[in-house]
Design an enzyme around this catalytic site. Structure first.
Site, PDB file in Angstrom:
ATOM      1  N   ARG A 193      74.629  24.833  44.498  1.00  0.00           N
ATOM      2  CA  ARG A 193      74.492  23.372  44.396  1.00  0.00           C
ATOM      3  C   ARG A 193      75.872  22.713  44.366  1.00  0.00           C
ATOM      4  O   ARG A 193      76.083  21.658  44.957  1.00  0.00           O
ATOM      5  CB  ARG A 193      73.723  23.007  43.129  1.00  0.00           C
ATOM      6  CG  ARG A 193      72.263  23.373  43.199  1.00  0.00           C
ATOM      7  CD  ARG A 193      71.551  23.000  41.913  1.00  0.00           C
ATOM      8  NE  ARG A 193      70.192  23.484  41.950  1.00  0.00           N
ATOM      9  CZ  ARG A 193      69.590  24.153  40.965  1.00  0.00           C
ATOM     10  NH1 ARG A 193      70.238  24.405  39.845  1.00  0.00           N
ATOM     11  NH2 ARG A 193      68.360  24.555  41.088  1.00  0.00           N
TER      12      ARG A 193
ATOM     13  N   PHE B  26      62.131  21.857  50.254  1.00  0.00           N
ATOM     14  CA  PHE B  26      61.672  22.719  49.149  1.00  0.00           C
ATOM     15  C   PHE B  26      62.488  22.377  47.891  1.00  0.00           C
ATOM     16  O   PHE B  26      63.086  23.229  47.271  1.00  0.00           O
ATOM     17  CB  PHE B  26      61.837  24.215  49.490  1.00  0.00           C
ATOM     18  CG  PHE B  26      61.258  24.611  50.823  1.00  0.00           C
ATOM     19  CD1 PHE B  26      59.916  24.965  50.919  1.00  0.00           C
ATOM     20  CD2 PHE B  26      62.044  24.629  51.973  1.00  0.00           C
ATOM     21  CE1 PHE B  26      59.383  25.334  52.146  1.00  0.00           C
ATOM     22  CE2 PHE B  26      61.511  25.002  53.198  1.00  0.00           C
ATOM     23  CZ  PHE B  26      60.183  25.368  53.295  1.00  0.00           C
TER      24      PHE B  26
ATOM     25  N   ASP C 132      58.990  18.292  49.067  1.00  0.00           N
ATOM     26  CA  ASP C 132      58.301  19.443  48.483  1.00  0.00           C
ATOM     27  C   ASP C 132      56.811  19.197  48.653  1.00  0.00           C
ATOM     28  O   ASP C 132      56.356  18.057  48.587  1.00  0.00           O
ATOM     29  CB  ASP C 132      58.644  19.592  46.993  1.00  0.00           C
ATOM     30  CG  ASP C 132      58.360  20.999  46.470  1.00  0.00           C
ATOM     31  OD1 ASP C 132      59.317  21.747  46.202  1.00  0.00           O
ATOM     32  OD2 ASP C 132      57.164  21.344  46.353  1.00  0.00           O
ATOM     33  N   SER C 133      56.049  20.273  48.872  1.00  0.00           N
ATOM     34  CA  SER C 133      54.604  20.084  49.066  1.00  0.00           C
ATOM     35  C   SER C 133      53.902  19.746  47.761  1.00  0.00           C
ATOM     36  O   SER C 133      52.780  19.269  47.767  1.00  0.00           O
ATOM     37  CB  SER C 133      53.994  21.337  49.699  1.00  0.00           C
ATOM     38  OG  SER C 133      54.318  22.456  48.912  1.00  0.00           O
TER      39      SER C 133
ATOM     40  N   ASN D  68      65.265   9.254  48.217  1.00  0.00           N
ATOM     41  CA  ASN D  68      63.819   9.133  48.389  1.00  0.00           C
ATOM     42  C   ASN D  68      63.194  10.513  48.383  1.00  0.00           C
ATOM     43  O   ASN D  68      63.786  11.450  48.928  1.00  0.00           O
ATOM     44  CB  ASN D  68      63.516   8.499  49.749  1.00  0.00           C
ATOM     45  CG  ASN D  68      63.129   7.047  49.578  1.00  0.00           C
ATOM     46  OD1 ASN D  68      62.217   6.741  48.812  1.00  0.00           O
ATOM     47  ND2 ASN D  68      63.844   6.179  50.280  1.00  0.00           N
ATOM     48  N   ALA D  69      62.002  10.630  47.791  1.00  0.00           N
ATOM     49  CA  ALA D  69      61.340  11.942  47.773  1.00  0.00           C
ATOM     50  C   ALA D  69      59.983  11.850  48.464  1.00  0.00           C
ATOM     51  O   ALA D  69      59.315  10.816  48.397  1.00  0.00           O
ATOM     52  CB  ALA D  69      61.173  12.406  46.331  1.00  0.00           C
TER      53      ALA D  69
ATOM     54  N   ASP E 292      65.561  25.865  51.099  1.00  0.00           N
ATOM     55  CA  ASP E 292      65.475  26.843  50.000  1.00  0.00           C
ATOM     56  C   ASP E 292      63.998  27.149  49.711  1.00  0.00           C
ATOM     57  O   ASP E 292      63.463  26.767  48.674  1.00  0.00           O
ATOM     58  CB  ASP E 292      66.163  26.273  48.749  1.00  0.00           C
ATOM     59  CG  ASP E 292      66.199  27.279  47.605  1.00  0.00           C
ATOM     60  OD1 ASP E 292      66.115  28.495  47.874  1.00  0.00           O
ATOM     61  OD2 ASP E 292      66.293  26.853  46.436  1.00  0.00           O
TER      62      ASP E 292
ATOM     63  N   CYS F  44      65.131  33.970  49.004  1.00  0.00           N
ATOM     64  CA  CYS F  44      65.131  34.602  47.680  1.00  0.00           C
ATOM     65  C   CYS F  44      64.170  35.781  47.660  1.00  0.00           C
ATOM     66  O   CYS F  44      63.801  36.265  46.598  1.00  0.00           O
ATOM     67  CB  CYS F  44      64.800  33.587  46.588  1.00  0.00           C
ATOM     68  SG  CYS F  44      63.188  32.836  46.790  1.00  0.00           S
TER      69      CYS F  44
HETATM   70  N1  SAH Z   1      65.439  24.397  45.769  1.00  0.00           N
HETATM   71  C1  SAH Z   1      64.733  24.413  44.509  1.00  0.00           C
HETATM   72  C2  SAH Z   1      63.855  25.626  44.335  1.00  0.00           C
HETATM   73  C3  SAH Z   1      62.842  25.816  45.412  1.00  0.00           C
HETATM   74  S1  SAH Z   1      61.443  26.719  44.915  1.00  0.00           S
HETATM   75  C4  SAH Z   1      65.743  24.283  43.371  1.00  0.00           C
HETATM   76  O1  SAH Z   1      66.959  24.279  43.608  1.00  0.00           O
HETATM   77  O2  SAH Z   1      65.309  24.185  42.229  1.00  0.00           O
HETATM   78  C5  SAH Z   1      60.405  26.519  46.275  1.00  0.00           C
HETATM   79  C6  SAH Z   1      59.659  25.180  46.340  1.00  0.00           C
HETATM   80  O3  SAH Z   1      59.015  25.149  47.611  1.00  0.00           O
HETATM   81  C7  SAH Z   1      58.561  24.977  45.316  1.00  0.00           C
HETATM   82  O4  SAH Z   1      58.823  23.818  44.566  1.00  0.00           O
HETATM   83  C8  SAH Z   1      57.279  24.814  46.134  1.00  0.00           C
HETATM   84  O5  SAH Z   1      56.415  23.798  45.621  1.00  0.00           O
HETATM   85  C9  SAH Z   1      57.809  24.398  47.485  1.00  0.00           C
HETATM   86  N2  SAH Z   1      56.970  24.746  48.646  1.00  0.00           N
HETATM   87  C10 SAH Z   1      56.279  25.872  48.873  1.00  0.00           C
HETATM   88  N3  SAH Z   1      55.712  25.853  50.095  1.00  0.00           N
HETATM   89  C11 SAH Z   1      56.069  24.678  50.662  1.00  0.00           C
HETATM   90  C12 SAH Z   1      55.811  24.057  51.930  1.00  0.00           C
HETATM   91  N4  SAH Z   1      55.089  24.667  52.854  1.00  0.00           N
HETATM   92  N5  SAH Z   1      56.361  22.854  52.171  1.00  0.00           N
HETATM   93  C13 SAH Z   1      57.116  22.223  51.250  1.00  0.00           C
HETATM   94  N6  SAH Z   1      57.383  22.761  50.036  1.00  0.00           N
HETATM   95  C14 SAH Z   1      56.871  23.956  49.744  1.00  0.00           C
END
Ligand code: SAH
Length: 409
Positions: free
Chosen positions: A228, A244, A266-267, A290-291, A313, A353
Site C-alpha cells: 500500500r 477487490f 468490490d462485489s 467513489n466506491a 488484489d 495470494c
Molecule cells: N485489497 C484488499 C483485500 C482484498 S480481499 C485489501 O487491501 O484489504 C478480496 C476482496 O475481493 C473481498 O473483499 C471480496 O469481497 C472481493 N471479491 C471477491 N470476488 C469478487 C468479484 N468477482 N468482484 C469484485 N470483488 C470481489
C-alpha cells in the site's frame, strides 16, 4: 519430563522431512499410535521414528496434515513454552519496526510512523503452526487454524497477556470459520479476555475501522501494508482504480499520495460501506473518492479507459493444488482486461495470494495477459508478503503473497 504424552510412531524412512525441520507430518507417514487412551483431536503428542528415536512434539488432528510440530526438543508444552514463543515473535516485530513505541500510539497522531496494526504471530513462520494473532491497537485478534491451538486457546491468551503487558486490553477469538467443521468443536467467536468497542487502529498513520466481529480474516488484510505504501508513492496526480478493495486499504493510501481520483470496487456491499467509512475517517468530505458494489469482471468490461493506476488484489483463485489450472486462467483473464483498459504510461499493481500458485506461474499468467492485450510491459517491482508475515526457512509453503508492479507503455 513430568508428563506422559501419547506417542505416534512413524513408518520407516518417514522421519526424513523432520530432519530438515519441516513442521508437518502427513497422515500417510504414521505407522501406529500408543497411549493409555485413544488419540483425541488437538492432543499434544510425541512423535517417534520406527526405531523409537524421539523426533518431535506436536498437535495431532484428523486430516492430511496429521501433526503440526511445536518443537523438535523434548520439553513441556505449557504456558511458559507459549510465552517464550510469543516473546520471540514480538521481538521480531520490534526489530522490523511495526510494533511502534507506546508513546506514538497513545498520541493517536497521523504521523506516518504511528502503526498499531501488525501481525504478531504468523503460524509456521513463527514456529506456532495453526495460530494467527493480529494486533489492532489495544486488541489482539487470535485465530486458530488447528484443533490443537483451539484446545490451548486459554493458555495462549494468558501467555499473550504476559508478553504484551499494559499495551493489551482485550483478546478476541475468531475461529468459527478456520477450524475443521468435522471436529465438532461447537466453537463460537468472542472475547477470551477483556472487551473493546474501540475498533479504530492505525497503519502508517492512516486510521482504519477494523471489523473483527464480521470482517474477513481477522478483520483486515494486514499483509498489504508495504505494498500500500508503494501505491501511495506512485499515486500523485493519477486516476486510480482499486479492484477487490475490501476495506479500501490501497484507496486510503492513494488518497494520501495525492491521487486525482480514486475508485474502489468490490462485489460485497459491506466492503463498499467499509471503504467509504475509512475514506471519511481519514479524508472527511473529500470528493476524489467513489466506491462501487459490483463484480470486478463486469466493472472492467464496462469501464472507460480512464485509469492510469490500477490495483488488482483478488481473493485466492486457487485454494488447493487441483484448482491451479482454472486459477491461472482466472488471473490471465483478469489481468488481460486491465492491460486492455489501462492508459498508456499506466502502472498496474497485480497480486495473487493463492499459496498454490507460485511466483513463476503467476508471472506467466500475467505475461500471457500482457501478450493477449498487445501491450509493452516492464516489471518495475516484484512484491511479496511483509516482514511481519515471515517465512520459516524450513517451510517454503509459507510463502503465499506475490505481486508485480508493471509499467504499461
Ligand atoms: N485489497 C484488499 C483485500 C482484498 S480481499 C485489501 O487491501 O484489504 C478480496 C476482496 O475481493 C473481498 O473483499 C471480496 O469481497 C472481493 N471479491 C471477491 N470476488 C469478487 C468479484 N468477482 N468482484 C469484485 N470483488 C470481489
Amino acid at each position: 519430563m513430568n508428563f506422559e504424552l501419547k506417542k505416534i510412531f512413524l513408518r520407516k524412512g518417514k522421519e526424513e522431512s523432520l530432519g530438515r525441520f519441516h513442521p508437518w507430518i502427513f497422515s500417510g507417514a504414521i505407522h501406529h499410535t500408543e497411549g493409555s487412551s485413544a488419540l483425541e483431536e488437538g492432543d499434544i503428542v510425541e512423535v517417534l521414528a520406527s526405531d523409537g528415536r524421539f523426533l518431535a512434539i506436536g498437535h495431532w488432528q484428523i486430516g492430511s496434515i496429521a501433526v503440526r510440530v511445536l518443537t523438535f526438543k523434548r520439553q513441556p508444552i505449557d504456558q511458559a513454552f507459549w510465552q517464550k514463543r510469543l516473546a520471540a515473535a514480538l521481538d521480531v516485530r520490534k526489530t522490523i519496526g511495526v510494533a511502534s513505541k507506546e508513546e506514538i500510539v497513545k498520541s493517536k497522531s497521523s504521523n506516518s510512523k504511528c502503526n498499531d496494526i501488525y501481525r504478531l504471530v504468523h503460524g509456521e513462520g513463527d514456529n506456532l503452526p495453526g495460530l494467527v494473532i493480529d494486533i489492532y491497537g489495544a486488541t489482539a485478534v487470535m485465530q486458530a487454524h488447528s484443533v490443537g491451538m483451539h484446545v490451548c486457546r486459554n493458555e495462549l491468551a494468558a501467555a499473550l497477556r504476559e508478553v504484551m503487558g499494559e499495551s493489551l486490553k482485550a483478546i478476541y477469538y475468531k475461529s468459527e470459520t478456520t477450524l475443521p467443521f468435522k471436529a465438532q468443536l461447537g466453537q463460537e467467536d468472542g472475547f477470551l479476555w477483556g472487551e473493546s468497542n474501540d475498533n479504530i487502529a492505525r497503519e502508517n498513520g492512516l486510521a482504519f475501522h477494523i471489523d473483527w466481529l464480521k470482517g474477513q480474516k481477522t478483520g483486515f488484510f494486514v499483509d498489504q501494508r508495504d505494498n500500500r505504501s508503494l501505491v501511495e508513492y506512485y499515486a500523485k496526480g493519477r486516476r486510480v482504480l482499486n479492484m477487490f478493495c475490501y476495506t479500501g486499504g490501497f484507496s486510503v493510501y492513494a488518497m494520501r499520495g495525492g491521487a486525482e481520483l480514486v475508485h474502489s470496487v468490490d462485489s460485497s456491499a459491506k466492503a463498499v460501506e467499509l471503504v467509504d467509512a475509512n475514506i471519511e475517517l481519514n479524508f472527511p468530505g473529500d470528493t476524489r473518492h467513489n466506491a462501487f458494489a459490483e463484480d470486478a469482471f463486469k466493472f472492467m468490461e464496462q469501464m472507460q479507459e480512464r485509469y492510469n493506476l490500477i490495483i488488482l488484489d483478488p481473493p485466492a483463485f486457487a485454494k488447493h493444488k487441483d484448482a491451479l489450472k482454472n486459477a491461472l486462467r482466472g488471473y490471465t483473464k483478469l489481468n488481460a482486461k486491465a492491460f486492455e483498459k489501462i492508459q498508456s504510461g499506466g502502472i498496474l499493481f497485480t497480486f495473487s495470494c493463492s499459496q498454490a500458485v507460485n511466483k513463476d506461474q503467476f508471472r506467466t499468467a500475467v505475461f500471457t495477459a500482457a501478450a493477449m492485450a498487445h501491450r509493452k510491459v516492464r516489471i518495475l517491482h516484484q512484491l511479496h508478503q511483509p516482514a511481519d508475515h515471515p517465512i520459516n526457512i524450513y517451510h517454503p509453503e509459507g510463502e503465499y503473497l506475490k505481486g508485480l508492479v508493471l509499467y504499461v507503455e
